[in-house]
Design a protein around this motif. Structure first.
Motif, mmCIF file in Angstrom:
data_model
loop_
_atom_site.group_PDB
_atom_site.id
_atom_site.type_symbol
_atom_site.label_atom_id
_atom_site.label_comp_id
_atom_site.label_asym_id
_atom_site.label_seq_id
_atom_site.Cartn_x
_atom_site.Cartn_y
_atom_site.Cartn_z
ATOM 1 N N CYS A 1 -6.787 1.419 4.596
ATOM 2 C CA CYS A 1 -6.681 2.834 4.246
ATOM 3 C C CYS A 1 -7.944 3.311 3.523
ATOM 4 O O CYS A 1 -8.413 4.426 3.741
ATOM 5 C CB CYS A 1 -5.448 3.081 3.389
ATOM 6 S SG CYS A 1 -3.917 2.943 4.325
ATOM 7 N N CYS B 1 0.847 -1.188 0.000
ATOM 8 C CA CYS B 1 0.000 0.000 0.000
ATOM 9 C C CYS B 1 0.890 1.248 0.000
ATOM 10 O O CYS B 1 1.787 1.363 0.828
ATOM 11 C CB CYS B 1 -0.885 -0.026 1.233
ATOM 12 S SG CYS B 1 -1.807 1.493 1.474
ATOM 13 N N CYS C 1 -4.705 0.068 0.316
ATOM 14 C CA CYS C 1 -5.194 -1.177 0.907
ATOM 15 C C CYS C 1 -6.584 -0.974 1.517
ATOM 16 O O CYS C 1 -7.053 0.154 1.684
ATOM 17 C CB CYS C 1 -4.211 -1.687 1.960
ATOM 18 S SG CYS C 1 -4.268 -0.752 3.506
ATOM 19 N N CYS D 1 0.458 3.077 3.616
ATOM 20 C CA CYS D 1 0.851 2.515 4.911
ATOM 21 C C CYS D 1 1.849 1.368 4.802
ATOM 22 O O CYS D 1 2.255 0.812 5.821
ATOM 23 C CB CYS D 1 -0.376 2.064 5.696
ATOM 24 S SG CYS D 1 -1.118 0.549 5.040
HETATM 25 ZN ZN LIG Z 1 -2.840 1.072 3.465
#
Ligand SMILES: [Zn+2]
Length: 76
Positions: free
Chosen positions: A69, A39, A66, A42
């Motif tokens: 998120c 991602c 992702c 993150c």
């Molecule tokens: Zn993420």
């Protein structure tokens, strides 16, 4: 937080949700085009499919992140 969920039309901005590897650890056995990626928001490991890739390349206003998120409505 203001989140609108609905069918995507080309040209719409928005968030493309990539499933977490931790939620679907064997997804590539079922979906031969799924590849692991991370991602961009993150760094968590998630899956990207050919369909995701096509949208990422052709629609710059769409941000792929992702699932977690996406649920948080992250702004990139
Ligand atoms: Zn993420």
């Amino acid at each position: 937080m203001d989140i609108k969920i609905g069918p995507h039309k080309k040209g719409d901005a928005g968030i493309l949700c990539m499933p977490l590897v931790s939620n679907l650890p064997d997804a590539d056995k079922k979906h031969s085009d799924w590849r692991k990626t991370t991602c961009p928001a993150c760094d968590t490991e998630c899956w990207v499919s050919n369909a995701h890739q096509k949208i990422i390349e052709s629609e710059p206003k769409v941000k792929a992140v992702c699932t977690m998120c996406a649920l948080k409505g992250i702004k990139l």
